[in-house]
Design a protein around this motif. Structure first.
Motif, PDB file in Angstrom:
ATOM      1  N   PRO A   1      14.098   0.961 -15.927  1.00  0.00           N
ATOM      2  CA  PRO A   1      12.724   0.889 -15.353  1.00  0.00           C
ATOM      3  C   PRO A   1      12.194   2.401 -15.409  1.00  0.00           C
ATOM      4  N   ASN A   2      10.939   2.465 -15.919  1.00  0.00           N
ATOM      5  CA  ASN A   2      10.247   3.716 -15.805  1.00  0.00           C
ATOM      6  C   ASN A   2      10.736   4.420 -17.092  1.00  0.00           C
TER       7      ASN A   2
ATOM      8  N   ASP B   1       5.562  -1.874 -17.306  1.00  0.00           N
ATOM      9  CA  ASP B   1       6.990  -1.388 -17.567  1.00  0.00           C
ATOM     10  C   ASP B   1       7.647  -2.026 -18.750  1.00  0.00           C
TER      11      ASP B   1
ATOM     12  N   SER C   1      11.382  -3.765 -17.263  1.00  0.00           N
ATOM     13  CA  SER C   1      11.376  -4.849 -16.306  1.00  0.00           C
ATOM     14  C   SER C   1      10.026  -5.738 -16.301  1.00  0.00           C
TER      15      SER C   1
ATOM     16  N   PHE D   1       7.390  -5.212 -15.287  1.00  0.00           N
ATOM     17  CA  PHE D   1       6.651  -4.870 -14.049  1.00  0.00           C
ATOM     18  C   PHE D   1       5.208  -4.497 -14.145  1.00  0.00           C
TER      19      PHE D   1
ATOM     20  N   HIS E   1       4.618   5.279  -8.365  1.00  0.00           N
ATOM     21  CA  HIS E   1       5.874   4.647  -8.809  1.00  0.00           C
ATOM     22  C   HIS E   1       6.860   5.915  -9.311  1.00  0.00           C
TER      23      HIS E   1
ATOM     24  N   ASN F   1       4.472 -10.104 -10.316  1.00  0.00           N
ATOM     25  CA  ASN F   1       5.573  -9.406 -10.127  1.00  0.00           C
ATOM     26  C   ASN F   1       6.414  -9.897  -9.440  1.00  0.00           C
TER      27      ASN F   1
ATOM     28  N   PHE G   1      12.418  -4.042 -11.450  1.00  0.00           N
ATOM     29  CA  PHE G   1      12.181  -2.741 -11.418  1.00  0.00           C
ATOM     30  C   PHE G   1      12.485  -1.998 -10.158  1.00  0.00           C
TER      31      PHE G   1
END
Length: 392
Positions: A135-136, A162, A165, A167, A193, A277, A294
């Motif tokens: 994630p990210n 993202d 994920s 997201f 985030h 989400n 996420f």
């Protein structure tokens, strides 16, 4: 059929008992009474052969299950069988829900399936792009194609997802692709985030410019934040395929038809974002919602932006108001996106003058024309091997 008609007509005349007629036609009394009942109810049509199979076989889906499937499909008309099964199992795990193929047949019988168009895409070249590992790691950003709202105002939504994920980080009811509208939405996402490692976009505004550097105000800020800006090849949207497919879902579920005005559309977007989400199963995630995977990034948005730290032997120039630097007795145009910012010039093994901002090479100064040109895709050995300590 003729024998049944004779039997029914003789029975109706009443000159023979049922026992006599059944013995004459060599049938049981039960069959005789059934023929007569069908004839009196439907006439000759009642004596036609009927299917001998059971009205309902032993493995048929229970009515309550069918009703639940149909009800959820009516509630979620854009969901396919796999998503419907995943959501139903999440709601009632103790119920033996049928397979996705059986659900598809149930939807067909309920006339809840429409044909889908097949789209052909050129083969993606994802090996040249960063593959999200967590994630990210990679955020994907774009503007959805514009539509008119009910009040005739233009809507061109900004979307950010993202890559790992799926997201949905940003969904803004923006009116254009101007930096002034996009930047606050990115800042809000960074605060909520944290910072991603990479942001992937196309080559349109406000992410990229047509100049030699391709930089925009937004891209410059991302460099300062330590975010690598990754641009797909022009005309190759399939390189950001997951995000493009998301746009199809967005159009069907939250933009058709458009809302009456921008405030109403944003409220609709907010509801869709939460549902996407936290509720909507995603096939690429094993039919779990994106929120299950996420996690916020450990890199928070800093209070102050860092300054570039160039080596002492590099030639550093500050970009002037017109977007130029003074180099080797000439004015070389860099980009207005870097006005007031220091850039470094370093010389490679091949004698090329590479201009970089922070650690990002943004172009090469042509020795003959004294103009900045785009730097080719880096290859092994292209990194600057020596720096120039002269100050032209």
């Amino acid at each position: 059929m003729k024998q049944r008609m004779r039997f029914a007509l003789l029975a109706d005349e009443g000159e023979h008992t049922m026992t006599e007629l059944c013995a004459l036609f060599e049938i049981s009394r039960q069959t005789g009474y059934e023929w007569l009942r069908r004839y009196r109810a439907l006439g000759a049509a009642g004596l036609v052969d009927r299917p001998r199979g059971p009205h309902r076989h032993g493995r048929a889906t229970p009515d309550a299950v069918v009703e639940a499937i149909v009800a959820l499909r009516r509630e979620r008309p854009t969901w396919g069988p796999r998503k419907l099964v995943a959501k139903l199992r999440a709601r009632a795990p103790e119920t033996p829900w049928p397979s996705a193929s059986t659900v598809g047949e149930i939807l067909k019988r309920a006339d809840l399936v429409s044909g889908r168009r097949l789209h052909r895409h050129a083969p993606p070249r994802l090996e040249e792009l960063t593959r999200p590992q967590r994630p990210n790691h990679v955020w994907c950003a774009d503007h959805k194609g514009w539509v008119r709202l009910g009040d005739r105002e233009r809507l061109e939504p900004l979307t950010v997802t993202d890559g790992f994920s799926r997201f949905l980080l940003v969904l803004g009811a923006t009116a254009s692709t101007r930096t002034e509208e996009a930047e606050p939405l990115f800042e809000q996402a960074f605060r909520e985030h944290g910072l991603p490692d990479v942001i992937r976009t196309d080559n349109g505004a406000p992410f990229a410019s047509s100049g030699a550097t391709g930089l925009t105000t937004l891209g410059v800020r991302w460099i300062k934040l330590g975010i690598r800006h990754e641009r797909i090849d022009p005309g190759q949207p399939q390189q950001n395929g997951g995000h493009e497919r998301f746009h199809g879902t967005l159009l069907r579920e939250a933009m058709t038809p458009p809302a009456a005005d921008r405030a109403a559309q944003q409220a609709r977007f907010d509801a869709f974002r939460h549902d996407y989400n936290h509720e909507r199963p995603h096939e690429a995630l094993g039919q779990t919602p994106p929120a299950h995977l996420f996690r916020p990034t450990p890199r928070p948005l800093p209070d102050r932006l860092p300054e570039p730290d160039y080596p002492p032997e590099a030639a550093v120039r500050k970009v002037r108001q017109a977007g130029e630097i003074k180099w080797d007795g000439s004015l070389v145009h860099i980009t207005k996106a870097l006005v007031g910012e220091p850039v470094a010039i370093e010389e490679t093994h091949d004698g090329e003058w590479v201009v970089r901002y922070f650690d990002v090479p943004i172009g090469i100064i042509d020795r003959r024309t004294r103009k900045l040109r785009r730097r080719p895709v880096p290859r092994p050995g292209d990194r600057p091997a020596k720096t120039t300590d002269q100050v032209p």
